[in-house]
Design a protein around this motif. Structure first.
Motif, PDB file in Angstrom:
ATOM      1  N   TYR A  47       0.835  -1.204   0.000  1.00  0.00           N
ATOM      2  CA  TYR A  47       0.000   0.000   0.000  1.00  0.00           C
ATOM      3  C   TYR A  47       0.873   1.258   0.000  1.00  0.00           C
ATOM      4  O   TYR A  47       0.619   2.203  -0.744  1.00  0.00           O
ATOM      5  CB  TYR A  47      -0.899  -0.024   1.232  1.00  0.00           C
ATOM      6  CG  TYR A  47      -1.885   1.111   1.305  1.00  0.00           C
ATOM      7  CD1 TYR A  47      -2.981   1.145   0.434  1.00  0.00           C
ATOM      8  CD2 TYR A  47      -1.739   2.130   2.227  1.00  0.00           C
ATOM      9  CE1 TYR A  47      -3.897   2.188   0.499  1.00  0.00           C
ATOM     10  CE2 TYR A  47      -2.656   3.168   2.300  1.00  0.00           C
ATOM     11  CZ  TYR A  47      -3.738   3.187   1.432  1.00  0.00           C
ATOM     12  OH  TYR A  47      -4.644   4.222   1.491  1.00  0.00           O
ATOM     13  N   LYS A 105      -1.733  -1.903   3.897  1.00  0.00           N
ATOM     14  CA  LYS A 105      -2.942  -1.128   4.152  1.00  0.00           C
ATOM     15  C   LYS A 105      -3.546  -1.513   5.502  1.00  0.00           C
ATOM     16  O   LYS A 105      -3.621  -2.687   5.852  1.00  0.00           O
ATOM     17  CB  LYS A 105      -3.966  -1.369   3.047  1.00  0.00           C
ATOM     18  CG  LYS A 105      -5.189  -0.455   3.144  1.00  0.00           C
ATOM     19  CD  LYS A 105      -6.094  -0.620   1.929  1.00  0.00           C
ATOM     20  CE  LYS A 105      -7.256   0.367   2.010  1.00  0.00           C
ATOM     21  NZ  LYS A 105      -8.138   0.270   0.815  1.00  0.00           N
ATOM     22  N   ASP A 122      -1.023   3.679  -2.333  1.00  0.00           N
ATOM     23  CA  ASP A 122      -2.254   3.128  -2.912  1.00  0.00           C
ATOM     24  C   ASP A 122      -2.172   3.078  -4.433  1.00  0.00           C
ATOM     25  O   ASP A 122      -3.119   3.416  -5.135  1.00  0.00           O
ATOM     26  CB  ASP A 122      -3.457   3.955  -2.461  1.00  0.00           C
ATOM     27  CG  ASP A 122      -4.783   3.265  -2.743  1.00  0.00           C
ATOM     28  OD1 ASP A 122      -4.789   2.030  -2.933  1.00  0.00           O
ATOM     29  OD2 ASP A 122      -5.815   3.961  -2.768  1.00  0.00           O
ATOM     30  N   LYS A 170      -5.237   8.914   3.202  1.00  0.00           N
ATOM     31  CA  LYS A 170      -4.799   7.562   2.853  1.00  0.00           C
ATOM     32  C   LYS A 170      -3.680   7.080   3.770  1.00  0.00           C
ATOM     33  O   LYS A 170      -3.495   5.871   3.962  1.00  0.00           O
ATOM     34  CB  LYS A 170      -4.337   7.522   1.392  1.00  0.00           C
ATOM     35  CG  LYS A 170      -5.481   7.657   0.391  1.00  0.00           C
ATOM     36  CD  LYS A 170      -5.002   7.440  -1.022  1.00  0.00           C
ATOM     37  CE  LYS A 170      -6.190   7.446  -1.983  1.00  0.00           C
ATOM     38  NZ  LYS A 170      -5.754   7.236  -3.394  1.00  0.00           N
TER      39      LYS A 170
END
Length: 240
Positions: free
Chosen positions: A3, A31, A72, A162
């Motif tokens: 991620y 993530k 991401d 994020k």
């Protein structure tokens, strides 16, 4: 692909400055995970955080290659800090002193175009989610250090970044409050599932809060692995 993937983060402060050691690291984060970067003062861990945030610009390494940061699936290396979708929580909270806790939390939403009334409603709901409803109308000067850090974290999380970057978020607190807030951050992460990279000099804190630990020494990664693997044998090897 991870991620968060940081490759060849290099920062050369030069021998003439006292800013810190030359940093040269690469690492990844999954993530929804909490990754802690630990090490003694001056090892370069805060420099790494600022390179990821875009506050500092990476230098070309001696081989002439450039750093690359992917979040991401998107290359954010050349993006300014405001475009990276990263939230940064500082040591002292850095709240706006002229705003209530509620308005501090709503600030990011207002900056993104939401009307103040709607942003405040969402801020109150967010504060209530983390048992901070009673702080909504209070100003930063009336908050304890732990309360201010909780509000600062809520301000960061409400915009759903994020990646959350935590720069020694507990270092200004006394021991009982450090432990309490550490537990609350872990609880917040479970509720929301945010991805975070935290800088701390406290190994015990990192082990309790993190999924993964990266140990830095003199600008390099000395050890990295699952938090549960950082046992007495690893500590003895790293700190001999």
């Amino acid at each position: 692909m991870a991620y968060l993937e940081c490759t060849g983060l290099y920062k050369d402060w030069g021998r003439a400055t006292a800013a810190g050691v030359t940093v040269n690291v690469s690492f990844t984060a999954d993530k929804g995970s909490m990754t802690s970067i630990v090490g003694a003062s001056g090892c370069g861990k805060s420099t790494v955080l600022r390179l990821v945030a875009g506050i500092l610009t990476a230098d070309k390494n001696p081989a002439g290659t450039k750093a690359k940061i992917t979040l991401d699936g998107k290359d954010i290396t050349a993006l300014p800090p405001g475009k990276r979708e990263c939230g940064l929580v500082f040591q002292n909270g850095a709240l706006f002193l002229h705003m209530t806790a509620e308005d501090n939390v709503a600030y990011g939403l207002v900056c993104r175009g939401e009307k103040k009334k709607e942003a405040r409603e969402k801020a109150r709901e967010f504060l209530e989610l983390f048992n901070m409803k009673e702080l909504a109308k209070r100003y930063p000067e009336t908050l304890s250090g732990g309360e201010a850090q909780r509000v600062a974290l809520a301000r960061t999380l409400i915009v759903r970044p994020k990646l959350v970057l935590l720069d020694e978020p507990l270092s200004a607190l006394d021991a009982p409050m450090r432990k309490k807030l550490a537990q609350e951050i872990v609880s917040m992460q479970k509720k929301i599932g945010f991805t975070a990279v935290m800088v701390t000099h406290d190994i015990g804190e990192a082990k309790m809060m993190s999924d993964r630990i990266i140990l830095m020494e003199k600008g390099r990664i000395r050890w990295e692995g699952a938090a549960g693997e950082f046992d007495e044998k690893v500590q003895e090897k790293c700190y001999k």
